[in-house]
Design a protein around this motif. Structure first.
Motif, short mmCIF file in Angstrom:
data_model
loop_
_atom_site.label_atom_id
_atom_site.label_comp_id
_atom_site.label_asym_id
_atom_site.label_seq_id
_atom_site.Cartn_x
_atom_site.Cartn_y
_atom_site.Cartn_z
N ARG A 408 0.84 -1.21 0.00
CA ARG A 408 0.00 0.00 0.00
C ARG A 408 0.87 1.25 0.00
O ARG A 408 0.64 2.19 -0.76
N ILE A 409 1.88 1.26 0.86
CA ILE A 409 2.79 2.41 0.92
C ILE A 409 3.59 2.53 -0.38
O ILE A 409 3.94 3.63 -0.82
N ALA A 410 3.85 1.38 -1.03
CA ALA A 410 4.64 1.39 -2.26
C ALA A 410 3.99 2.26 -3.33
O ALA A 410 4.68 2.91 -4.12
N LYS A 411 2.68 2.28 -3.36
CA LYS A 411 1.99 3.10 -4.36
C LYS A 411 2.22 4.59 -4.10
O LYS A 411 2.38 5.38 -5.02
N GLU A 412 2.25 4.95 -2.82
CA GLU A 412 2.54 6.35 -2.47
C GLU A 412 3.98 6.68 -2.84
O GLU A 412 4.27 7.76 -3.38
N VAL A 413 4.90 5.74 -2.56
CA VAL A 413 6.31 5.95 -2.91
C VAL A 413 6.45 6.11 -4.43
O VAL A 413 7.17 7.00 -4.90
N PHE A 414 5.74 5.28 -5.18
CA PHE A 414 5.83 5.35 -6.64
C PHE A 414 5.38 6.72 -7.14
O PHE A 414 5.98 7.27 -8.07
N ASP A 415 4.33 7.27 -6.54
CA ASP A 415 3.86 8.61 -6.93
C ASP A 415 4.98 9.63 -6.81
O ASP A 415 5.20 10.45 -7.70
N HIS A 416 5.70 9.59 -5.70
CA HIS A 416 6.77 10.56 -5.46
C HIS A 416 7.94 10.32 -6.43
O HIS A 416 8.56 11.27 -6.91
N VAL A 417 8.24 9.05 -6.68
CA VAL A 417 9.32 8.73 -7.63
C VAL A 417 8.96 9.24 -9.02
O VAL A 417 9.77 9.82 -9.72
N TRP A 418 7.70 9.00 -9.41
CA TRP A 418 7.23 9.45 -10.72
C TRP A 418 7.37 10.98 -10.85
O TRP A 418 7.71 11.49 -11.92
N GLU A 426 15.31 6.76 -1.38
CA GLU A 426 15.44 8.17 -0.97
C GLU A 426 14.09 8.73 -0.54
O GLU A 426 14.00 9.47 0.46
N VAL A 427 13.04 8.39 -1.28
CA VAL A 427 11.69 8.87 -0.94
C VAL A 427 11.25 8.32 0.41
O VAL A 427 10.71 9.05 1.26
N VAL A 428 11.48 7.03 0.64
CA VAL A 428 11.08 6.39 1.90
C VAL A 428 11.79 7.06 3.08
O VAL A 428 11.18 7.35 4.12
N GLU A 429 13.08 7.32 2.90
CA GLU A 429 13.86 7.93 3.97
C GLU A 429 13.41 9.37 4.22
O GLU A 429 13.19 9.80 5.36
#
Length: 497
Positions: A408-418, A426-429
């Motif tokens: 679930r969190i991975a989708k939020e991370v992907f948004d930021h990476v995109w 880096e986004v997670v940290e």
């Protein structure tokens, strides 16, 4: 292999559809088939025309060797026979966009002979479509009728452009099979680099030959090779989208069935599909009723190819879609469905393989074919234009696999990476998105929720499905960062399940 016979019900009984397709693919070449004029989309009218293309007296055609190589390359990719000796013919007809009064084509001795293509149907089964021939020919120019109420304009930029006409046998039995076949041919051509497959620009288009016959007649044709068992066919010219191919076939088959059932006869003719009206309309009587006065082009010698040259082209072929599909299934343990989706675009398959090294291949496949594909499509981008490199998808999957983040969190991370905020790590940290795996912290959150909802906690024993409510509350209280497996385990222990 399966044979999918799709029956259409008429007033007087069922009918079978029978189709053969002629795919016109523009050869990927910087110059035309018989002149040095440039080939390219977007030039101004008549800016890419040589004296040969314009039909000036005394101008002689010179065969483009690269186009010959591209045709041979395509024939090999279609598992077809390469004819070492072929010949160019003149097909004579008079039209304003054909300055010479004839088209240079190949009728009697094409450069490529019989082959076969394996196509996947929608249900995952496979069917074979026989290739009758592939020949080289030059395209005509273009007439423009909407610039003046009284005059037509001629643009000869396309005149002389090299085309490969790929002619199938009447092995296609439904609109869905026709679309699947064109998609497969297009994919093979793009893998080979012999045509860019751009249907919007007219670089790949199909003439669809449609006929209908009574149930069982096609089987008799297959058993005997006798075409009299099949109905009279009509050719729908220059259909340039998958959707229009399907619509045109459905309309034309129904039109022919109605004529048969009303006691009429089908006239063999060329028709055009009007997507606005959703119907086919008569264009002209068919080729057999016309005299094109084919004869060998006197300005071009027969084309003779050396076997060693053909073998050299064969050795240089890339891995083709069927081989890639089988290898992805064998090497990565993917399902046939996942492999077929990935190989539909060479760049997509390459991206997947770059991301899947050492990772959970199924999980990588899901991210590539779902989340990433959807984003790229929304932005009208190809895989080789992706703002998210394959290494970032690999890292995102690694973070999921190692329980650093949840799916679930991975989708939020992907948004930021995109959006260009850096790599997944880096986004997670930076955003503090690490999954909470500390059981003490999770246990405290659970205790607080149980204490605040004693009635719901007491009811769980009788309604175990209500455990989901508690999971949702815990995830909400931890900002979605709690490890779902740990939440479930601790809740079950606390609530006596």
């Amino acid at each position: 292999m399966t044979e999918n016979t799709q029956l259409l019900q008429g007033r007087t009984g069922p009918w079978e559809i029978v189709m053969g397709l002629e795919i016109h693919a523009q050869v990927a070449s910087k110059a035309k088939l018989f002149s040095g004029a440039a080939v390219g989309f977007g030039a101004g009218p008549n800016e890419q025309v040589s004296l040969v293309d314009a039909g000036f007296p005394g101008m002689l055609p010179t065969l483009n060797g690269h186009c010959v190589e591209q045709a041979v390359r395509t024939g090999l990719g279609l598992n077809a026979q390469i004819n070492r000796r072929s010949q160019f013919d003149r097909k004579n007809y008079f039209y304003p966009d054909l300055p010479t009064g004839y088209q240079i084509s190949q009728l009697y001795f094409p450069i490529v002979g019989e082959g076969v293509v394996e196509v996947e149907a929608e249900d995952g089964s496979f069917f074979n479509v026989g290739i009758e021939r592939l020949h080289l020919e030059q395209d005509a120019g273009k007439l423009i009728h909407d610039l003046s109420p009284t005059e037509s304009y001629v643009d000869l930029n396309r005149a002389g452009t090299a085309l490969m006409e790929i002619v199938s046998r009447p092995d296609i039995r439904s609109p869905e099979e026709a679309v699947a076949y064109v998609k497969k041919i297009r994919t093979i051509l793009i893998y080979l680099g012999t045509c860019d497959g751009d249907m919007e620009k007219g670089n790949l288009r199909a003439d669809v030959n449609v006929s209908v016959c009574r149930e069982g007649q096609y089987a008799k044709y297959k058993a005997t090779g006798d075409f009299s068992h099949l109905g009279t066919r009509c050719e729908i010219k220059n259909v340039n989208s998958f959707r229009f191919i399907s619509q045109a076939i459905n309309y034309e088959a129904r039109r022919q069935i109605e004529i048969h059932e009303d006691g009429g006869k089908i006239t063999q003719e060329t028709r055009l599909y009007d997507p606005t009206a959703g119907e086919t309309r008569s264009m002209r009587s068919k080729e057999e009723a016309m005299d094109y006065r084919y004869f060998p082009d006197p300005d071009l010698l027969p084309l003779e190819l050396e076997q060693a040259w053909i073998d050299g082209i064969k050795a240089s072929l890339p891995e083709l879609p069927d081989a890639k599909r089988r290898r992805l299934m064998a090497d990565y343990g993917l399902s046939q469905y996942d492999a077929v989706v990935l190989i539909s675009e060479r760049a997509k398959a390459d991206y997947f393989e770059a991301a899947a090294k050492g990772r959970d291949a199924k999980l990588v496949s899901n991210w590539v074919t779902n989340e990433l594909s959807a984003r790229l499509a929304a932005e009208h981008l190809d895989f080789d234009q992706s703002p998210v490199p394959a290494a970032h998808v690999a890292q995102l999957v690694e973070l999921i696999e190692t329980d650093v983040i949840s799916s679930r969190i991975a989708k939020e991370v992907f948004d930021h990476v995109w959006n260009g905020e850096g790599s997944p790590a880096e986004v997670v940290e930076k955003r503090g998105l690490k999954q909470v795996t500390d059981t003490g912290a999770i246990e405290k959150a659970i205790d607080d929720i149980i204490a605040a909802n004693p009635d719901k906690a007491a009811a769980v024993a009788e309604k175990p499905q209500s455990l989901g409510w508690f999971v949702g509350q815990v995830m909400r209280s931890t900002g979605g960062k709690a490890n779902p497996a740990a939440v479930n385990d601790i809740l079950k222990a606390k609530l006596g399940l």
